[in-house]
Design a protein around this motif. Structure first.
Motif, mmCIF file in Angstrom:
data_model
loop_
_atom_site.group_PDB
_atom_site.id
_atom_site.type_symbol
_atom_site.label_atom_id
_atom_site.label_comp_id
_atom_site.label_asym_id
_atom_site.label_seq_id
_atom_site.Cartn_x
_atom_site.Cartn_y
_atom_site.Cartn_z
ATOM 1 N N TYR A 252 0.815 -1.223 0.000
ATOM 2 C CA TYR A 252 0.000 0.000 0.000
ATOM 3 C C TYR A 252 0.850 1.277 0.000
ATOM 4 O O TYR A 252 0.308 2.362 0.185
ATOM 5 C CB TYR A 252 -0.944 -0.021 1.210
ATOM 6 C CG TYR A 252 -1.878 -1.212 1.183
ATOM 7 C CD1 TYR A 252 -2.890 -1.305 0.239
ATOM 8 C CD2 TYR A 252 -1.719 -2.268 2.093
ATOM 9 C CE1 TYR A 252 -3.733 -2.411 0.193
ATOM 10 C CE2 TYR A 252 -2.559 -3.368 2.060
ATOM 11 C CZ TYR A 252 -3.563 -3.438 1.104
ATOM 12 O OH TYR A 252 -4.382 -4.543 1.061
ATOM 13 N N ASP A 253 2.145 1.127 -0.221
ATOM 14 C CA ASP A 253 3.059 2.272 -0.337
ATOM 15 C C ASP A 253 2.948 3.183 0.880
ATOM 16 O O ASP A 253 2.642 4.377 0.774
ATOM 17 C CB ASP A 253 2.763 3.057 -1.624
ATOM 18 C CG ASP A 253 3.845 4.084 -1.941
ATOM 19 O OD1 ASP A 253 4.981 3.891 -1.471
ATOM 20 O OD2 ASP A 253 3.550 5.073 -2.636
ATOM 21 N N THR B 70 2.731 5.673 9.897
ATOM 22 C CA THR B 70 1.439 5.513 9.232
ATOM 23 C C THR B 70 0.310 5.524 10.257
ATOM 24 O O THR B 70 0.369 4.803 11.261
ATOM 25 C CB THR B 70 1.403 4.195 8.445
ATOM 26 O OG1 THR B 70 2.337 4.260 7.361
ATOM 27 C CG2 THR B 70 0.013 3.919 7.896
ATOM 28 N N ASP C 129 0.869 9.278 5.858
ATOM 29 C CA ASP C 129 0.004 8.276 5.228
ATOM 30 C C ASP C 129 -1.071 7.817 6.214
ATOM 31 O O ASP C 129 -0.774 7.510 7.378
ATOM 32 C CB ASP C 129 0.822 7.058 4.785
ATOM 33 C CG ASP C 129 1.673 7.355 3.566
ATOM 34 O OD1 ASP C 129 1.250 8.193 2.751
ATOM 35 O OD2 ASP C 129 2.746 6.743 3.424
ATOM 36 N N VAL D 222 -4.353 4.974 6.455
ATOM 37 C CA VAL D 222 -4.883 3.784 5.796
ATOM 38 C C VAL D 222 -5.941 3.142 6.688
ATOM 39 O O VAL D 222 -5.756 3.017 7.895
ATOM 40 C CB VAL D 222 -3.755 2.776 5.458
ATOM 41 C CG1 VAL D 222 -2.976 2.362 6.697
ATOM 42 C CG2 VAL D 222 -4.307 1.543 4.746
ATOM 43 N N ASN E 290 -3.245 10.749 0.204
ATOM 44 C CA ASN E 290 -2.521 10.111 1.308
ATOM 45 C C ASN E 290 -3.419 9.271 2.199
ATOM 46 O O ASN E 290 -2.991 8.796 3.263
ATOM 47 C CB ASN E 290 -1.811 11.170 2.167
ATOM 48 C CG ASN E 290 -2.779 12.106 2.870
ATOM 49 O OD1 ASN E 290 -3.753 12.571 2.270
ATOM 50 N ND2 ASN E 290 -2.524 12.416 4.132
ATOM 51 N N CYS E 291 -4.678 9.049 1.785
ATOM 52 C CA CYS E 291 -5.639 8.264 2.576
ATOM 53 C C CYS E 291 -6.102 7.064 1.753
ATOM 54 O O CYS E 291 -6.799 7.223 0.754
ATOM 55 C CB CYS E 291 -6.822 9.137 2.987
ATOM 56 S SG CYS E 291 -7.979 8.342 4.115
ATOM 57 N N THR E 292 -5.727 5.871 2.180
ATOM 58 C CA THR E 292 -6.002 4.640 1.442
ATOM 59 C C THR E 292 -7.053 3.804 2.151
ATOM 60 O O THR E 292 -7.003 3.646 3.379
ATOM 61 C CB THR E 292 -4.709 3.806 1.300
ATOM 62 O OG1 THR E 292 -3.730 4.569 0.606
ATOM 63 C CG2 THR E 292 -4.965 2.501 0.558
ATOM 64 N N THR F 5 -8.208 -0.018 1.984
ATOM 65 C CA THR F 5 -7.698 -1.265 1.411
ATOM 66 C C THR F 5 -8.787 -2.235 1.004
ATOM 67 O O THR F 5 -8.556 -3.116 0.182
ATOM 68 C CB THR F 5 -6.787 -1.988 2.413
ATOM 69 O OG1 THR F 5 -7.580 -2.458 3.524
ATOM 70 C CG2 THR F 5 -5.682 -1.085 2.910
#
Length: 344
Positions: A153-154, A159, A186, A188, A212-214, A216
């Protein structure tokens, strides 16, 4: 002693309730409680985890037959709103239904003191508080997943992360807005999105989240989430306990939580950082804040900034890990044996 340990809708329900049921059964195995997962009156105690219509029917039969009834109070009307599509509309009629359903029990099991306080408004039934607990075995070896999940997820250290179903009640708006205001960090959220079950606002927040917000979606091994995340940010508005929070603690992750009654047992500044509602000069929440459900995004930004310091993260995480020991399945299991022995 034999327990009928029934989880209605077991094949459909996921998340915290499913995890709690799994933890209960692991605890039964630890202390030698014999149980069946089928609803049956051929037992010393019948324990319901969700009071759906079939559970209510069996509870009525059990009472007539003199079999003690235990009901778990995983569900409250307060916890039900802002979760999935249509849950807000269902929350109002849910409360009178639960009052009748929980009123059928001889004992109610509440996952936290906060939950017990809520449940006192539902039914005049004796209550026992037993935490959902944390399954340390499920987290074993999580550290080895760090490189894989950071790479997938880089994600760069530190994080900020969250674990669980993506639902608005858990502070989705705050999480996304905090990411907006902290563009060099980051963020997530590990967990199912289930777009078909979510309202328009939830899907909009996910789709319009900053780079910058993932999100998943479902991850194949939850240990990867606790390996890749450094700061557990849990801005939930309402929670009965929070198994993901207990897991983050057991993994030694520093916590940033909303300052709500559910988390009153956590020591601010020692075991977590708490972010309170925004207040005006009189100490009251302003009209704008009330509309935003009291969100104090700047408070979350400040907490994240404080935890940029690796030593501060380590100290807070170590305290959280030490406190989590009292929630291990081994520490809790005997409470079920005592509960059932008291009723049978």
């Amino acid at each position: 002693m034999k327990v009928s340990h029934y989880f209605e809708f077991e094949e459909h329900v996921t998340g915290g309730v499913a995890a709690s049921v799994d933890h209960q059964r692991k605890m039964f195995d630890r202390v030698g409680i014999e149980y069946t997962t089928e609803p049956t009156l051929d037992a010393d105690v019948i324990h319901f985890n969700l009071m759906g219509p079939r559970s209510v029917w069996y509870a009525r039969r059990a009472r007539s037959a003199g079999v003690p009834v235990v009901a778990h109070t995983h569900v409250t009307a307060e916890d039900f709103g802002d979760s999935f599509r249509f849950t807000n509309a269902l929350a109002r009629p849910l409360k009178p239904y639960l009052r009748r359903a929980y009123g059928l029990a001889d004992r109610l099991v509440c996952p936290s003191e906060y939950n017990r306080d809520l449940i006192e408004e539902y039914a005049d039934v004796p209550t026992t508080v037993i935490s959902n607990g944390v399954d340390r075995e499920k987290l074993a070896g999580f550290e080895s997943f760090e490189d894989e999940y950071r790479g997938r997820y880089d994600l760069d250290l530190p994080t900020v992360f969250m674990v669980g179903h993506v639902i608005k009640r858990k502070g989705l708006e705050t999480f996304v807005e905090t990411a907006h205001r902290t563009p060099d960090v980051d963020f997530v959220w590990f967990g199912p999105i289930d777009r078909s079950l979510k309202g328009r606002e939830t899907t909009r927040l996910v789709d319009e989240a900053p780079a910058n917000c993932t999100f998943t979606g479902f991850v194949d091994d939850i240990r990867g989430a606790y390996a890749a995340g450094d700061i557990f940010c849990f801005p939930t508005h309402e929670e009965n306990e929070g198994i993901a929070l207990l897991e983050a603690m057991a993994a030694g992750k520093p916590l940033v939580v909303r300052d709500i009654e559910t988390f009153s047992w956590l020591k601010d500044g020692e075991e977590c950082l708490k972010v309170g509602d925004e207040r005006d000069a009189t100490g009251e929440a302003s009209a704008a804040d009330t509309e935003a459900r009291g969100d104090n995004v700047e408070g979350f930004v400040d907490a994240i900034d404080e935890l940029r310091d690796a030593d501060r993260r380590a100290a807070l995480g170590a305290s959280a890990a030490e406190r989590s020991e009292e929630f291990s399945l081994d520490a809790i299991a005997d409470r079920y044996r005592s509960l059932y022995a008291d009723l049978a």
